[in-house]
Design a protein around this motif. Sequence first.
Motif, PDB file in Angstrom:
ATOM      1  N   UNK A   1      10.276  51.134  44.888  1.00  0.00           N
ATOM      2  CA  UNK A   1      10.082  51.099  43.433  1.00  0.00           C
ATOM      3  C   UNK A   1       9.639  49.696  43.045  1.00  0.00           C
ATOM      4  N   UNK A   2       8.502  49.607  42.348  1.00  0.00           N
ATOM      5  CA  UNK A   2       8.032  48.336  41.798  1.00  0.00           C
ATOM      6  C   UNK A   2       8.167  48.429  40.283  1.00  0.00           C
ATOM      7  N   UNK A   3       8.863  47.449  39.691  1.00  0.00           N
ATOM      8  CA  UNK A   3       9.241  47.528  38.277  1.00  0.00           C
ATOM      9  C   UNK A   3       9.301  46.139  37.638  1.00  0.00           C
ATOM     10  N   UNK A   4       9.379  46.137  36.298  1.00  0.00           N
ATOM     11  CA  UNK A   4       9.779  44.982  35.486  1.00  0.00           C
ATOM     12  C   UNK A   4      10.868  45.501  34.558  1.00  0.00           C
ATOM     13  N   UNK A   5      11.882  44.686  34.294  1.00  0.00           N
ATOM     14  CA  UNK A   5      12.971  45.111  33.415  1.00  0.00           C
ATOM     15  C   UNK A   5      13.467  43.954  32.570  1.00  0.00           C
ATOM     16  N   UNK A   6      13.881  44.291  31.338  1.00  0.00           N
ATOM     17  CA  UNK A   6      14.497  43.325  30.436  1.00  0.00           C
ATOM     18  C   UNK A   6      15.447  44.056  29.501  1.00  0.00           C
ATOM     19  N   UNK A   7      16.599  43.428  29.225  1.00  0.00           N
ATOM     20  CA  UNK A   7      17.537  43.851  28.186  1.00  0.00           C
ATOM     21  C   UNK A   7      18.101  45.261  28.362  1.00  0.00           C
ATOM     22  N   UNK A   8      18.265  45.704  29.600  1.00  0.00           N
ATOM     23  CA  UNK A   8      18.866  47.012  29.848  1.00  0.00           C
ATOM     24  C   UNK A   8      20.371  46.802  30.007  1.00  0.00           C
TER      25      UNK A   8
ATOM     26  N   UNK B   1      16.423  41.414  35.823  1.00  0.00           N
ATOM     27  CA  UNK B   1      15.953  41.678  34.457  1.00  0.00           C
ATOM     28  C   UNK B   1      15.358  40.429  33.816  1.00  0.00           C
ATOM     29  N   UNK B   2      14.397  39.842  34.479  1.00  0.00           N
ATOM     30  CA  UNK B   2      13.757  38.636  33.947  1.00  0.00           C
ATOM     31  C   UNK B   2      12.308  38.858  33.529  1.00  0.00           C
ATOM     32  N   UNK B   3      11.858  40.127  33.534  1.00  0.00           N
ATOM     33  CA  UNK B   3      10.502  40.429  33.097  1.00  0.00           C
ATOM     34  C   UNK B   3       9.433  40.155  34.127  1.00  0.00           C
ATOM     35  N   UNK B   4       9.820  39.872  35.382  1.00  0.00           N
ATOM     36  CA  UNK B   4       8.835  39.670  36.444  1.00  0.00           C
ATOM     37  C   UNK B   4       8.798  40.914  37.328  1.00  0.00           C
TER      38      UNK B   4
END
Length: 185
Positions: free
Chosen positions: A90-97, A127-130
């Motif tokens: 899984x390749x993703x970007x995540x923030x504020x979850x 979860x740093x948006x990278x």
Amino acid sequence: MFIRLLLIAGISLSTMNVAHAENVLPLKFNPHESESWTQKPHWLYYNNPAVVAHFSINAGVGLFSVADSDRAMKWVSRLTPTEPGRFLVVTYKAQNIAVDHRREYVLYGNCGFDRQNNLLYPEDLVQDGTWQTVVLDLAAEDFECPMEQIAVNLQAAEEGSQPVFLLDFIGYANDIPAGAVVLDR
């Protein structure tokens, strides 16, 4: 003749819609497939559906977001089952979850009624948006089965923070990609 053409066109259009109703792993986010992800507010544990929840596809990336504080949304997409590999990448970007103590998933897989697995938890995410690439060992999870559904769950972390989850790639692999982080559970 005109009615016959309309009937043929109608059949072709309905067939086209059916063809796009299911995705295949590896998941590719094509703009014409955005309708294959449906919101499932009744799946929420806390019954706190967001008034504004959004899914879109842009440049081959799926974007899931919730605009309401302390609210959530789940989306599901049906998959055409394919033979799994040993790993799920899984390749993703995540923030504020939000990270909650019930171990609520961010990514979920279903291989049939009695074969379900929470694939990714908020604790698994950077979860740093990278962009991040993680690998789940399906053999270790005893989840080597052709998935029929995949779901995404977003819960807003705190007041004023909009959770965002971008997916670039979900797919099976028999080898670990270079630079990927293997989840250790």
